[in-house]
Design a protein around this motif. Structure first.
Motif, PDB file in Angstrom:
ATOM      1  N   GLN A 271      41.710  81.727  31.263  1.00  0.00           N
ATOM      2  CA  GLN A 271      40.883  81.443  29.995  1.00  0.00           C
ATOM      3  C   GLN A 271      39.500  81.733  29.821  1.00  0.00           C
ATOM      4  OE1 GLN A 271      41.964  77.668  28.466  1.00  0.00           O
ATOM      5  NE2 GLN A 271      40.297  77.483  26.884  1.00  0.00           N
ATOM      6  N   THR A 272      38.889  82.269  29.015  1.00  0.00           N
ATOM      7  CA  THR A 272      37.421  82.556  28.457  1.00  0.00           C
ATOM      8  C   THR A 272      36.517  81.271  28.285  1.00  0.00           C
ATOM      9  OG1 THR A 272      37.685  85.043  28.489  1.00  0.00           O
ATOM     10  CG2 THR A 272      35.445  83.904  27.878  1.00  0.00           C
ATOM     11  N   THR A 286      28.924  83.298  30.629  1.00  0.00           N
ATOM     12  CA  THR A 286      30.461  83.524  30.314  1.00  0.00           C
ATOM     13  C   THR A 286      31.202  83.597  31.681  1.00  0.00           C
ATOM     14  OG1 THR A 286      30.048  84.570  28.167  1.00  0.00           O
ATOM     15  CG2 THR A 286      32.415  84.830  29.092  1.00  0.00           C
ATOM     16  N   GLY A 287      32.326  82.939  31.490  1.00  0.00           N
ATOM     17  CA  GLY A 287      33.126  82.942  32.708  1.00  0.00           C
ATOM     18  C   GLY A 287      34.653  82.801  32.337  1.00  0.00           C
ATOM     19  N   ARG A 306      38.094  74.742  37.660  1.00  0.00           N
ATOM     20  CA  ARG A 306      37.127  75.837  38.221  1.00  0.00           C
ATOM     21  C   ARG A 306      36.937  76.885  37.433  1.00  0.00           C
ATOM     22  NH1 ARG A 306      39.048  76.401  43.948  1.00  0.00           N
ATOM     23  NH2 ARG A 306      38.106  74.100  44.346  1.00  0.00           N
ATOM     24  N   VAL A 307      35.896  77.229  37.243  1.00  0.00           N
ATOM     25  CA  VAL A 307      35.212  78.452  36.422  1.00  0.00           C
ATOM     26  C   VAL A 307      34.458  79.303  37.318  1.00  0.00           C
ATOM     27  CG1 VAL A 307      34.196  79.307  34.282  1.00  0.00           C
ATOM     28  CG2 VAL A 307      35.274  77.100  34.233  1.00  0.00           C
ATOM     29  N   GLU A 308      34.678  80.703  37.287  1.00  0.00           N
ATOM     30  CA  GLU A 308      34.103  81.768  38.287  1.00  0.00           C
ATOM     31  C   GLU A 308      32.860  82.236  37.409  1.00  0.00           C
ATOM     32  OE1 GLU A 308      34.877  85.283  41.263  1.00  0.00           O
ATOM     33  OE2 GLU A 308      36.051  83.498  41.287  1.00  0.00           O
ATOM     34  N   LEU A 309      31.582  82.176  37.683  1.00  0.00           N
ATOM     35  CA  LEU A 309      30.534  82.534  36.911  1.00  0.00           C
ATOM     36  C   LEU A 309      29.894  83.751  37.766  1.00  0.00           C
ATOM     37  CD1 LEU A 309      28.636  79.839  35.359  1.00  0.00           C
ATOM     38  CD2 LEU A 309      30.547  81.094  34.114  1.00  0.00           C
ATOM     39  N   ALA A 327      37.678  76.973  24.401  1.00  0.00           N
ATOM     40  CA  ALA A 327      38.263  76.984  23.121  1.00  0.00           C
ATOM     41  C   ALA A 327      39.646  77.435  23.332  1.00  0.00           C
ATOM     42  CB  ALA A 327      37.645  78.240  22.057  1.00  0.00           C
ATOM     43  N   GLY A 328      40.718  76.849  22.278  1.00  0.00           N
ATOM     44  CA  GLY A 328      42.090  77.224  22.573  1.00  0.00           C
ATOM     45  C   GLY A 328      42.533  78.403  21.488  1.00  0.00           C
ATOM     46  N   ASN A 329      43.666  78.490  21.225  1.00  0.00           N
ATOM     47  CA  ASN A 329      44.221  79.322  20.205  1.00  0.00           C
ATOM     48  C   ASN A 329      44.013  79.186  18.931  1.00  0.00           C
ATOM     49  OD1 ASN A 329      45.146  81.199  22.403  1.00  0.00           O
ATOM     50  ND2 ASN A 329      47.167  79.913  22.289  1.00  0.00           N
TER      51      ASN A 329
END
Length: 498
Positions: A271-272, A286-287, A306-309, A327-329
């Protein structure tokens, strides 16, 4: 002997006048009593208009055709005048001319595209997947240490230390002798021996080209980044495989976000997300979510995501704090302005307005939030009017007047479509804790919603679902996703985990 008293004409006149006054007073009283006991007047003496009926404010549905004391309560009946709202409808009545002075503003309940968004706090850390371990390839001695220290940021190929390897001298001499024989097969075998001793291809080529022995090798870092550990010291003895330094790349960093447990169903791998950092207020980073850690923090009831940036220029440094926006759908939903909600802690209310100055409190069930909008799951219908400003004043008046809020009722489904039942997700797990209507389970992955195996707490739709179960039991269960978190609808004991 007593002399008889003589009645004079003056006394007779006074007595006659007194009789006339008494008779007039009695006649006036009888006339007033007759008027009171007759039919109710068409208008009141205060000039408020025609009186329709009298009523008890505590039982407004019961009407009376004359004033008096209420048969229900120890209080006087009140009149309802023509033009006033029906008191049986409840609510607070405010003169429309005063609404603007009170700052009351109405908003419509709308239906439209709604994207669930929420924020979470996070912090930056090194990318644990981009680490280089620099080791000695042979036994030797440290001849030189370059000016390095833990925490230094270095480029790829930067030297760390020079190592003298005595055993390489003899092997290189033999290699040069074999080259002189001009036998390709022997040369290939000798070269392979040097490789097995730990020499790099560049060093072997240099020996062949120059014809000179080189048993001092410079250890360099294969990646650029920050030095985490540095164990090379001048003069020390090193052995094959000994770690001299550890370097972590800064080309990308990890952003670990603490997502509330109730939002766990809205995050998925890949997910972005976007992030804001106080150090760079004019930029948005943004990651993508690279991992959802398998355990929930029991003290804060949060899930670590864990988000990779990407980190061009290496300006993002581990330890910085960030605000993560997830944010979701997008889906169709009913929503109101968030400012219209009155949260009491036990329930959520809104003040409904009819556009004519009457306001009624109503209980609602809320769902997702997106900026200044909040989803309404139950309690309102599209087109209803709610107070978006000044509702707390009206709510206070309603509380003082003893007006009860309208109970929670399901909202009408969208026209032409029926409300879909929530999806039921099934998995297996082990009971870690049982407490009232909640249960903590260490469960397997749920691929349908992107959940890894983890330990988390669920609500039970009924406490009887887990009756007879205990900590340590292996169970299979099914749950649905709701606005306030996942709720188990069925659970069954089983012999053991598959």
């Amino acid at each position: 002997m007593t002399r008889p008293q003589t009645i004079t004409p003056l006394y007779l006149g006074i007595a006659a006048s007194a009789l006339v006054i008494v008779a007039g007073g009695v006649g006036f009283g009888l006339a007033r009593l007759q008027h009171t006991s007759g039919a109710m007047p068409a208008t009141d003496t205060a000039g408020k208009g025609k009186v329709l009926y009298w009523y008890d404010p505590m039982v407004p549905a019961q009407h009376f055709d004359k004033p008096g004391k209420s048969p229900f309560m120890d209080m006087q009946l009140k009149p309802r005048y023509a033009g006033e709202a029906d008191p049986a409808e409840g609510g607070v009545q405010i003169d429309p001319s005063r609404l603007q002075n009170l700052g009351v503003r109405l908003a419509s309940v709308e239906r439209g595209d709604f994207t669930a968004t929420f924020d979470a706090a996070g912090s930056l850390d090194f990318n644990g997947r981009d680490v280089a371990i620099i080791q000695a390839r042979a036994n030797g001695f440290v001849q030189r240490v370059y000016a390095r220290a833990p925490g230094d940021v270095i480029a790829a190929g930067a030297p760390i230390a020079d190592i003298l390897v005595p055993s390489w001298g003899g092997a290189q001499s033999e290699y040069l002798a074999v080259i002189a024989t001009h036998d390709p097969s022997l040369e290939a075998a000798a070269r392979q021996r040097l490789v097995l001793l730990g020499m790099s291809a560049g060093l072997i080529d240099n020996v062949k080209r120059t014809g000179k022995i080189s048993n001092v090798v410079t250890i360099t870092t294969p990646v650029g980044g920050a030095i985490q550990t540095l164990d090379a010291r001048q003069g020390m003895t090193v052995s094959m495989g000994q770690t001299l330094a550890q370097v972590t790349s800064l080309s990308s960093v990890w952003l670990t976000a603490a997502v509330p447990e109730v939002q766990a169903g809205r995050v998925k791998i890949g997910q972005t997300v976007t992030a804001d950092l106080a150090a760079f207020p004019s930029e948005t980073f943004t990651g993508r979510i690279a991992a959802i850690l398998p355990t929930t923090q029991t003290d804060s009831r949060t899930l670590s995501v864990r988000v990779e940036l990407p980190n061009p220029g290496a300006k993002l440094r581990p330890g910085m704090f960030a605000t993560v926006h997830l944010a979701g759908n997008s889906s169709q939903a009913l929503f109101v302005p968030t400012e219209a909600l009155i949260r009491t802690g036990k329930r959520t209310l809104v003040m409904l307005g009819d556009g004519k100055g009457r306001f009624t409190p109503a209980e609602v069930q809320t769902g997702r939030e997106n900026g200044d909008r909040t989803e309404i799951i139950a309690g309102l219908n599209e087109g209803d009017k709610v107070v978006a400003s000044g509702q707390f004043l009206i709510d206070s008046e309603a509380s003082l007047s003893g007006i009860n809020a309208r109970p929670l009722t399901p909202m009408s489904p969208p026209s032409g479509a029926a409300a879909a039942a929530p999806a039921l997700y099934s998995t297996k797990g082990v009971i870690e804790q049982l407490k009232g209507n909640s249960i903590t389970l260490s469960h397997e992955a749920v691929p349908a919603i992107g959940w890894p195996a983890m330990t988390m707490t669920f609500k039970l739709s009924s406490a009887n679902l887990a009756k007879g179960m205990k900590v340590g039991d292996h169970v299979s269960f099914g749950f649905v996703q709701k606005a306030d978190g996942p709720v188990i609808q069925k659970i069954d004991a089983m012999g053991g985990m598959q």
